[in-house]
Design an enzyme around this catalytic site. Structure first.
Site: not given
Ligand code: NAD
Length: 374
Positions: A118, A96
């Site tokens: 990631e 990250h």
């Molecule tokens: N906090 C935590 O512990 C933790 C754990 C796992 C994942 N995450 C984070 O969660 C986030 C999402 O991960 P994911 O695996 O679901 O990703 P993903 O790529 O599967 O999904 C992300 C989605 O966001 C959409 N998107 C992008 N820009 C957008 C916008 N401006 N408005 C609306 N939608 C938009 C994309 O089209 C996509 O469908 C990442 O940043 C990931 O690192 C955090």
């Protein structure tokens, strides 16, 4: 190859990068696995479980990292861990880096080859090593949000599913990828009224089929979000632009549109957060309030359920760990080009364009970098 597994030292982190099943596979492939004493304890894995599969237990992180050629991790390395890295090391972990120029700079200075779980991609451009933790975090997001909506915890005092004669709560999920789908699925299961937003219309089509009428899909325009914020009880932020810092989907000004004591859960916090008012929190102190809105922004949400998360992580990482150990970085990338975007830093350079742009450090294509481990 010598593969090292140090204990995770980030606050409230109980996962470990390898299970005994992973040790077994590496040992069967002729590799030497060094596990730091007690590394598995938080995930209910004893040293003896690792030893039974052929691992060598070493006393401290200095030994687990110092003797290893490849170091496996879960969370981004903490300063004392970065200090142990050498140019001949391959580090394979979540990094990250986009929101963290300081860590990026220190990894560049280490000279190590740093591969981020990631940003590894599969043949369809999806993120196979982020997905298992996103499944876990998405499910936790709704659980945590439901809990924080309870009055004693500072929430509005509404039950997600309502009861006969009293309406259910409204849950907005912004970003309908892996996290968003799982968050929505749990919210549907808890009988909330659920609205999932995304900017990818093909993804909205898929979600519409999955949800089969039990949740609505909404194109994530600024206006649509503004129009729905006044009715939201819980908003889950789950957007991602691969490798980049998360875009803001709710500004501070827009918080004024929300009901008092509504809850925001920012799952995207590990990529810098998708609400302007977010800042990273920990499981020990998970929330803070801005303008009367509760913010839950835990950066390692799966760390709360280490037994589930550790096994889910090794299931996904193991084929890549084996490929890297068997072939080295260069040959593994030649065989599986999806590993290439995983390499964020190598040979003292930033080798991922989105990370370079977000951190303001020069980008160097991987093929122009000397000294990548073969
Ligand atoms: N906090 C935590 O512990 C933790 C754990 C796992 C994942 N995450 C984070 O969660 C986030 C999402 O991960 P994911 O695996 O679901 O990703 P993903 O790529 O599967 O999904 C992300 C989605 O966001 C959409 N998107 C992008 N820009 C957008 C916008 N401006 N408005 C609306 N939608 C938009 C994309 O089209 C996509 O469908 C990442 O940043 C990931 O690192 C955090």
């Amino acid at each position: 190859m010598k593969v090292g597994v140090p204990t995770e030292i980030k606050t409230d982190e109980y996962r470990v990068a390898l299970t005994p099943a992973g040790v077994r596979e590496l040992v069967d492939h002729g590799h030497d696995v060094l596990v730091q004493r007690g590394a598995g304890e938080g995930s209910a894995i004893q040293d003896s479980d690792y030893e039974a599969q052929g691992a060598r237990i070493v006393p401290d992180a200095e030994a687990a990292v110092g003797e290893a050629e490849m170091v496996l991790g879960v969370k981004e390395p903490q300063p004392e861990e970065v200090a142990m890295l050498r140019p001949d090391h391959t580090l394979f972990t979540y990094l990250h880096l986009a929101p963290d120029p300081e860590l990026t700079k220190r990894l560049v200075e280490s000279g190590a080859t740093c591969i981020a779980y990631e940003t590894v991609e599969d043949t369809r451009g999806r993120l196979p090593l982020l997905a298992p933790m996103s499944e876990v975090a998405g499910k936790i997001a709704t659980q945590a949000g439901a809990f924080m909506l309870e009055k004693p915890l500072g929430g509005r005092g509404v039950l997600l599913g309502g009861v006969p004669g009293v309406a259910a709560a409204n849950v907005l999920v912004i970003g309908g990828g892996v996290v968003g789908f799982n968050a929505a699925a749990i919210a549907i299961g808890m009988e909330a009224d659920v609205f999932t937003f995304d900017r990818n219309i093909d993804r909205l089509r898929e979600l519409d089929i999955f949800f089969a009428g039990r949740a609505s899909t909404v194109y994530a325009s600024t206006l649509a979000i503004e129009q729905m914020l006044p009715m939201a009880d819980l908003v889950i932020g789950a957007v991602l632009v691969h490798g980049a810092k998360a875009p803001y989907v709710i500004t501070r000004e827009q918080l004024g549109l929300m009901k008092p004591n509504a809850v925001l859960v920012d799952v995207s916090i590990d990529q810098g957060g998708c609400f302007e008012t977010s800042r990273p929190t920990t499981h020990s102190d998970p929330t803070f309030e801005v303008d009367g809105i509760t913010h839950y922004c835990v950066a390692n949400m799966p760390g709360a359920v280490p037994i589930t998360a550790t096994y889910a992580l090794t299931n996904a990482t193991l084929p890549y760990v084996l490929a890297l150990a068997d072939m080295g970085v260069k040959e593994a990338i030649a065989k599986d080009p999806g590993l290439r975007p995983g390499v964020n830093v190598a040979g003292g350079r930033v080798t991922h364009a989105a990370v370079a742009e977000a951190t303001g450090i020069d980008f160097t294509p991987l093929e122009d970098v000397q000294g990548v481990r073969s």
